[in-house]
Scaffold this motif. Structure first.
Motif, PDB file in Angstrom:
ATOM      1  N   PHE A   8     -34.193  15.940 -53.504  1.00  0.00           N
ATOM      2  CA  PHE A   8     -33.116  16.827 -52.583  1.00  0.00           C
ATOM      3  C   PHE A   8     -32.046  16.788 -53.131  1.00  0.00           C
ATOM      4  O   PHE A   8     -31.346  16.186 -53.797  1.00  0.00           O
ATOM      5  N   GLU A   9     -31.157  17.906 -52.711  1.00  0.00           N
ATOM      6  CA  GLU A   9     -29.809  18.192 -53.104  1.00  0.00           C
ATOM      7  C   GLU A   9     -28.897  17.384 -52.423  1.00  0.00           C
ATOM      8  O   GLU A   9     -29.107  16.994 -51.222  1.00  0.00           O
ATOM      9  N   PHE A  10     -27.712  16.714 -52.769  1.00  0.00           N
ATOM     10  CA  PHE A  10     -26.807  16.252 -52.315  1.00  0.00           C
ATOM     11  C   PHE A  10     -26.269  16.659 -51.002  1.00  0.00           C
ATOM     12  O   PHE A  10     -25.828  16.162 -50.036  1.00  0.00           O
ATOM     13  N   SER A  65     -27.904   8.915 -53.310  1.00  0.00           N
ATOM     14  CA  SER A  65     -28.415   9.352 -51.992  1.00  0.00           C
ATOM     15  C   SER A  65     -29.863   9.355 -51.848  1.00  0.00           C
ATOM     16  O   SER A  65     -30.323   9.086 -51.074  1.00  0.00           O
ATOM     17  N   GLU A  66     -30.612   9.709 -53.173  1.00  0.00           N
ATOM     18  CA  GLU A  66     -31.967   9.535 -53.038  1.00  0.00           C
ATOM     19  C   GLU A  66     -32.729   8.131 -52.789  1.00  0.00           C
ATOM     20  O   GLU A  66     -33.543   8.007 -52.187  1.00  0.00           O
ATOM     21  N   LEU A  67     -31.910   7.228 -53.392  1.00  0.00           N
ATOM     22  CA  LEU A  67     -32.334   5.819 -53.537  1.00  0.00           C
ATOM     23  C   LEU A  67     -32.200   5.305 -52.033  1.00  0.00           C
ATOM     24  O   LEU A  67     -32.839   4.703 -51.338  1.00  0.00           O
ATOM     25  N   HIS A  68     -30.783   5.521 -51.376  1.00  0.00           N
ATOM     26  CA  HIS A  68     -30.612   5.149 -50.185  1.00  0.00           C
ATOM     27  C   HIS A  68     -31.445   5.840 -49.189  1.00  0.00           C
ATOM     28  O   HIS A  68     -31.822   5.157 -48.026  1.00  0.00           O
ATOM     29  N   ASN A  69     -31.992   7.165 -49.248  1.00  0.00           N
ATOM     30  CA  ASN A  69     -32.615   7.737 -48.390  1.00  0.00           C
ATOM     31  C   ASN A  69     -34.131   7.097 -48.516  1.00  0.00           C
ATOM     32  O   ASN A  69     -34.718   6.840 -47.349  1.00  0.00           O
ATOM     33  N   ALA A  70     -34.408   6.684 -49.565  1.00  0.00           N
ATOM     34  CA  ALA A  70     -35.686   5.934 -49.731  1.00  0.00           C
ATOM     35  C   ALA A  70     -35.995   4.865 -49.021  1.00  0.00           C
ATOM     36  O   ALA A  70     -36.804   4.277 -48.529  1.00  0.00           O
TER      37      ALA A  70
END
Length: 128
Positions: free
Chosen positions: A54-56, A98-103
């Protein structure tokens, strides 16, 4: 002279654009133009190994209050273990924090019982 230090900038840029209009016209060599390339890319699905999920600008900023040691350990695990495995073992590129934190938060959200156990452990309470 006006008080505007950039007052003559438009005129200078206008002179430059005039010189551009006197250049030779471009010859069509059959290669796609930038506009054609962009529209082709938009029609094709993005390679999931090369672009984030996803986009930031889709994210929200939330403050998390944690102990410094836990934050450091989390950052180290995300950077040195998770990101390295995704890159080395799975060929992912362009991995965003942001992708890692979301996961990570998604995993936690799927296992609330682990949060309960951890809070009880932090307080020194036996969960059984």
């Amino acid at each position: 002279m006006s008080d505007d230090p950039f007052g003559d900038l438009d005129a200078a840029m206008g002179d430059e654009s005039d010189s551009e209009s006197t250049t030779e016209p471009e010859v069509d060599d059959g290669a796609p133009t930038a506009e054609e390339t962009e529209s082709d890319v938009a029609d094709e699905p993005a390679d999931p190994r090369k672009s984030p999920a996803f986009e930031f600008d889709e994210t929200v900023h939330k403050a998390l209050y944690v102990l410094g040691a836990v934050a450091t350990e989390f950052d180290d695990i995300i950077t040195y273990d998770v990101e390295r495995e995704l890159t080395r073992d799975h060929g992912l590129q362009n991995i965003k924090k942001s992708e890692l934190h979301n996961a990570a938060l998604s995993v936690v959200a799927e296992h609330p019982e682990l949060i309960v156990e951890q809070v009880l452990e932090q307080r020194g309470i036996d969960s059984e």
